[in-house]
Enzyme design. Sequence first.
Site, mmCIF file in Angstrom:
data_model
loop_
_atom_site.group_PDB
_atom_site.id
_atom_site.type_symbol
_atom_site.label_atom_id
_atom_site.label_comp_id
_atom_site.label_asym_id
_atom_site.label_seq_id
_atom_site.Cartn_x
_atom_site.Cartn_y
_atom_site.Cartn_z
ATOM 1 N N GLY A 176 0.819 -1.203 0.000
ATOM 2 C CA GLY A 176 0.000 0.000 0.000
ATOM 3 C C GLY A 176 0.851 1.249 0.000
ATOM 4 N N ALA A 177 1.970 1.193 0.723
ATOM 5 C CA ALA A 177 2.874 2.341 0.816
ATOM 6 C C ALA A 177 4.167 1.875 1.476
ATOM 7 C CB ALA A 177 2.231 3.479 1.610
ATOM 8 N N MET A 178 5.192 2.715 1.418
ATOM 9 C CA MET A 178 6.484 2.417 2.020
ATOM 10 C C MET A 178 7.036 3.678 2.649
ATOM 11 S SD MET A 178 8.908 0.538 2.905
ATOM 12 C CE MET A 178 10.383 1.103 3.751
ATOM 13 N N GLU A 179 7.456 3.570 3.933
ATOM 14 C CA GLU A 179 7.794 4.736 4.754
ATOM 15 C C GLU A 179 9.203 5.265 4.553
ATOM 16 O OE1 GLU A 179 8.531 1.038 7.448
ATOM 17 O OE2 GLU A 179 7.108 1.671 5.906
ATOM 18 N N ASN A 180 9.830 5.104 3.394
ATOM 19 C CA ASN A 180 11.183 5.625 3.180
ATOM 20 C C ASN A 180 11.312 7.002 3.827
ATOM 21 O OD1 ASN A 180 11.523 3.453 1.116
ATOM 22 N ND2 ASN A 180 10.122 4.747 -0.037
ATOM 23 N N HIS A 194 -0.409 6.523 8.480
ATOM 24 C CA HIS A 194 0.387 5.367 8.912
ATOM 25 C C HIS A 194 1.860 5.553 8.559
ATOM 26 C CE1 HIS A 194 0.836 0.942 9.706
ATOM 27 N NE2 HIS A 194 1.867 1.111 8.892
ATOM 28 N N GLU A 195 2.118 5.956 7.320
ATOM 29 C CA GLU A 195 3.510 6.095 6.892
ATOM 30 C C GLU A 195 4.200 7.275 7.565
ATOM 31 O OE1 GLU A 195 4.510 3.549 5.340
ATOM 32 O OE2 GLU A 195 2.456 2.847 5.060
ATOM 33 N N HIS A 203 5.518 6.360 10.880
ATOM 34 C CA HIS A 203 6.785 5.631 10.744
ATOM 35 C C HIS A 203 7.998 6.568 10.734
ATOM 36 C CE1 HIS A 203 5.877 1.456 10.416
ATOM 37 N NE2 HIS A 203 5.072 1.577 9.363
ATOM 38 N N GLU A 245 5.511 -1.393 13.212
ATOM 39 C CA GLU A 245 4.178 -1.457 12.612
ATOM 40 C C GLU A 245 3.052 -1.343 13.630
ATOM 41 O OE1 GLU A 245 3.818 -1.069 9.628
ATOM 42 O OE2 GLU A 245 5.735 -1.650 8.743
#
Length: 910
Positions: free
Chosen positions: A401-405, A439-440, A443, A462
């Site tokens: 869904g997404a990535m918290e880079n 959410h991201e 993070h 998470e």
Amino acid sequence: MQPLETEPCLEEQSLLSAPGQEHWSWRSRARAWWYRQVSNGATSGWRSQQKSSILLILLIASLSVLLGIAYIVTLAFSPAPLGAPPPESTLSDDALCSWGNLYLPEIVIPVRYDHNLSCSFDPLTNSPARAQGQTAIRLRASQSTTCVVLHAGENVDITSVELVSLDRVISGRVLKRNPSLQQVILTFVDGLLQPTEPGPSAGKTVDLRPKGVGPNGDEDEQKLPTLVLNYTYEIQPGLDGFYASEFTDAEGVRHPIFSTQFESIAARKALPCFDEPRFKARFAVVLSAPPAPFVVLSNMPLQSTRNRTDGLAEYTFEVSPPMSTYLLAWVIGELASVETVCETEYKSVPLRVWSSPDKVGMLGTALSVGCTALMTLSTTFGVPYALPKLDLVGIPNFAAGAMENWGVITYRETSLLVDPYVVPNDVHQDFRVALVVSHEIVHQWFGNLVTCADWSELWLNEGFATYFENLAAFAYRPSYGYFTKFFAQETVSALVDDAVSSHPLSGTPEPGALYSRVKSLAQVDAQFDGIEYDKGAAVIRMLRSYLMAVSKQAEESAAEMRAKPCRRRRRHLQQQQQQKQEQQQQQPNRAFTWQEEPFIAGMRQYLTRHAYSVGTNTLLWDAIAEATGQPIREWMSTWTLHAGYPVVNVGLAASAGQGSGNEGLVLSLQQQPMSGTSTMPASPANDGSGNAHPLWWLPVAYTTAGSPEKMAWATLSKQTDLLHPTSLAFPSAPPSSSLWVLVNSGRYGFYRVNYTEQLWSLLANVSASPLTIAAVDYAGLLSDSYRLSEAGRLGLTPFLQILQALAMRGGVEYSPWDVALHHISRMRMLLSVAADDDKAWAPCLTNLDSFTRQLTGVRIIVHGIGPSSLCWVSLVALLASSLCQLLMVLICGCSGPQSCSAQAEQATQQ
């Protein structure tokens, strides 16, 4: 066991339960020994031995002082353990050069990466065919070695290896590849890597924290030896590593976008590196790509751009603070953005949201949510956002869904875009995008600033993100009631997962280790499940809610005591509170924040103390314990180190020595592991991980028939206990007619509750009243009764009795409908399978469908939905209440599009 009202005051609890109280000072030990001699009369004529006793005390005191000095000196000259496992003692070159363990050795660790990558484009397709890179890694070494072990994917062809140490260049080569572990062993032909610091002795721990000043890394990193690697690889198809995707514009022209996805173990596919979370280092990134209209993004702000002679442009980015390799990222493509500057409590943060140019009109929601989240979370966490900017980027082809880079979060387009022109007021998409974006951004603190030391404790990343996403989303749109849906959307899912296929939140560390480790690369990706996300969030919510209840009760008691002798001061405080509320009403656009409370204080301490480093469950619990004065690690060890959860069996009984009146009633509570069998274990059960299961610490909130609006709290840490609810009134009627008790009120506890047959029946009788049974508690009754029946602990009758009240409850309640319709759908699936095998089950299936239509039809008629709404196509857009719209998605999804449309037509005619 007694309710909190009869327990010691908060100050006494802090003194009794503060961590480390069991380690008395030498004065306390001596004093205790002396008192024992006096009170016990240890020997006859103890007065004659008084002189020798005093000498013994002085001897103990002297030895204690000397041991204390030695301990302080040891601490002063030993590296502080930060969650890293005990290192290998000095390893031989043979051991390093033949390394075959899953985890990299800690003899050599990275401090800074200077990463330079150039992509060559195929002129026919305008897509990169190969990537050429040079990565220079500055290292710290604890011993001399001729071999260095690090990660590199099979696709990465390392063409040259050099070790630059001061004014000397030592050539090297690839000695060995281990494809199964994705590791490569490098060796140096005419020299060796010299130690940069003394090696660890037995029993000490490698300090993996970047040395120097916090985010600025080593003060002397320029003096460190540098491993220089040149390599090349093809841009392979897929959705991880460095890969290509594309979008097609209105004219049908295809445009490439190149991006990264490194979590959890794919950074090694794009560059040789130390690809484990605990190896944090700074990154200086230089990318060569086509010039404008291409946009190039990375974690840090762009520092400079220059044109190269080969037609590419070189983009140089600022150096990052220490971070794990899986958070490194870059994006190259023809992108467009909307932007703003978010004024957080600590600083201004530029925020940009990117997509393909044709979708830029769909980025408004993400921009608004992102800015609200930055402001809210910065204030709540008490720690500023660490980087100078934040980019949110929509990627056409994206696996998750997404990535918290860190600083450049990537999203699947459906998790970032809200099209205001397709369906006006698309509440469902708005609701979801707000959660994913939030959410991201959570993070950026939990996961990026403080990272789980190992993937075996992924819930530290998470679980916090899943819980606090609701805070940021609620700040964006309070009318959606995010926290009211937490039980139905997170807790219920986690309870199901944890009962069927489970594992501990944190594995038990091996002897001598400070944290657990995964056992294989396959296990890393398997960690990304509902246990780490949803159970982690639910356990966090349970602890925080209990600490809030304790704190609130203490504050109310203290305020009441202050008000009694000082009525004037109470009036003054009320006036101040009124003035504060008026000031808040004059600032409607300010970011939503939580007031200070114990759990938040401990969480802030955890983030501050371990910033730019790694965290473990014990470091988290110790920080919260220090802030609250409670034995948090003792409470939470079972929840983190063991799988599963308990079911609490509840009954009412007359207390010993009391008559049949209600004033003598006690609650009987019994905990046992939840499983598929109703057999009560005679001894502690096994949790599936090979560990004997101890008892859980359970915070128990409850209400009774006499005071349904008042919630009291207690704790259960024994297998069986009796609770005297002295603070809650029971009705005067006989118990058999109206007396009920509801345990786990508010559904804060992560466990199920099973009642006696009589209590189930009484609760079913009052379930139709929202004033008696709150929506979340009604959802909890539905969930517990159904799942306990599936587990063989309860018949199906209580669930069906409670379910009948669903259509009779007034108002719009999302959580009960969410839970009920999910269980109805599951029953229908089971009956459908049974009816296929045996036609005798067909009438049951028909009756269930009829019952479902009756339930959903009531809601459709009440809300007056006409056939033009077509709720089954997208969402009911004609309803004024956003909660109604979310609810109707559930109803129409369960009853089916044809049934929903037919019922809507019938409602319109009526």
